[in-house]
Design a protein around this motif. Structure first.
Motif, PDB file in Angstrom:
ATOM      1  N   GLU A 155     -40.735  14.205  43.769  1.00  0.00           N
ATOM      2  CA  GLU A 155     -39.950  14.481  44.965  1.00  0.00           C
ATOM      3  C   GLU A 155     -39.264  15.828  44.793  1.00  0.00           C
ATOM      4  OE1 GLU A 155     -37.279  11.337  45.916  1.00  0.00           O
ATOM      5  OE2 GLU A 155     -38.799   9.811  45.632  1.00  0.00           O
ATOM      6  N   PRO A 156     -38.933  16.498  45.871  1.00  0.00           N
ATOM      7  CA  PRO A 156     -38.233  17.782  45.756  1.00  0.00           C
ATOM      8  C   PRO A 156     -36.926  17.621  44.982  1.00  0.00           C
ATOM      9  CG  PRO A 156     -38.978  17.422  48.010  1.00  0.00           C
ATOM     10  CD  PRO A 156     -39.237  16.162  47.251  1.00  0.00           C
ATOM     11  N   GLY A 157     -36.728  18.496  44.007  1.00  0.00           N
ATOM     12  CA  GLY A 157     -35.522  18.468  43.185  1.00  0.00           C
ATOM     13  C   GLY A 157     -35.632  17.569  41.964  1.00  0.00           C
ATOM     14  N   ALA A 158     -36.654  16.721  41.891  1.00  0.00           N
ATOM     15  CA  ALA A 158     -36.824  15.834  40.737  1.00  0.00           C
ATOM     16  C   ALA A 158     -37.808  16.458  39.773  1.00  0.00           C
ATOM     17  CB  ALA A 158     -37.330  14.468  41.188  1.00  0.00           C
ATOM     18  N   GLU A 159     -37.631  16.147  38.507  1.00  0.00           N
ATOM     19  CA  GLU A 159     -38.537  16.667  37.484  1.00  0.00           C
ATOM     20  C   GLU A 159     -39.742  15.739  37.370  1.00  0.00           C
ATOM     21  OE1 GLU A 159     -38.398  17.461  32.736  1.00  0.00           O
ATOM     22  OE2 GLU A 159     -36.615  17.988  33.893  1.00  0.00           O
ATOM     23  N   PRO A 160     -40.958  16.274  37.425  1.00  0.00           N
ATOM     24  CA  PRO A 160     -42.143  15.410  37.337  1.00  0.00           C
ATOM     25  C   PRO A 160     -42.234  14.721  35.972  1.00  0.00           C
ATOM     26  CG  PRO A 160     -42.763  17.696  37.823  1.00  0.00           C
ATOM     27  CD  PRO A 160     -41.297  17.667  37.585  1.00  0.00           C
ATOM     28  N   ILE A 161     -42.797  13.518  35.989  1.00  0.00           N
ATOM     29  CA  ILE A 161     -43.020  12.784  34.747  1.00  0.00           C
ATOM     30  C   ILE A 161     -44.276  13.338  34.100  1.00  0.00           C
ATOM     31  CG2 ILE A 161     -43.594  10.533  33.780  1.00  0.00           C
ATOM     32  CD1 ILE A 161     -41.998   9.268  36.031  1.00  0.00           C
TER      33      ILE A 161
END
Length: 187
Positions: A155-161
């Motif tokens: 999601e925008p602003g979240a760090e990808p796993i």
């Protein structure tokens, strides 16, 4: 709109065959029939297809089919969607026996010999050919040099796993690094 070419059929009534000698047949579908087979198998194309089959009587119990399948198939690359051409050469063996019954239960135990099938009154050699081709197709065709890339979505602003994050000890490693950082700060 013209009607699509039907799948090829090559039906042999087993009761009409000699019980004393082999029966050989050769199937080489034309371009429209190959296109129909490619459409059925959901592949891009089928450049060549040849199936030579020999039916041999097995005592009074049934028939043995031994065949040579040769094909040149074109599939989509699973990475790039570019065309991938593959040559297939397969031996096909089927045994049609009178004493085999179809299972009736919802769950059944499979026989160790996957070549045995119930004896039909007529056998469509073209269907055997198409089935053998479907089983021989590469599951994940790739053009040379194509490799699955790393993809990440967040999601925008979240760090990808990342793959590293989902490993069993990734959380412990982060905790260790954080604790080590706290120790370094105290020194």
């Amino acid at each position: 709109m013209p009607e699509a070419t039907p799948l090829p059929r090559h039906v042999i009534r087993l009761g009409d065959l000699s019980q004393r000698r082999d029966t050989e047949t050769l199937i080489e579908p034309d371009a429209p029939a190959r296109a129909a087979i490619a459409a059925r198998l959901e592949i891009r194309g089928l450049r060549k297809l040849r199936f030579r089959a020999v039916l041999t009587p097995e005592d009074n119990r049934g028939w043995r089919l031994e065949g040579d399948l040769g094909a040149t198939v074109v599939q989509d690359c699973v990475v790039t969607l570019d065309p991938v051409t593959t040559r297939i050469d397969e031996k096909v063996i089927r045994r049609y026996l009178a004493d085999v019954t179809e299972p009736e239960a919802a769950e059944v135990e499979m026989s160790e010999d996957d070549t045995i099938e119930p004896l039909p009154s007529a056998l469509d050699i073209a269907s055997v050919m198409i089935e053998a081709l479907a089983l021989a197709l590469p599951d994940y065709p790739r053009v040379e040099g194509a490799a699955a890339g790393d993809h990440s979505v967040a999601e925008p602003g979240a760090e990808p796993i990342t793959d590293e994050d989902v490993k069993p000890f990734a959380g412990l490693k982060r905790l260790r690094d954080r604790l080590k950082g706290d120790e370094d700060a105290a020194d």
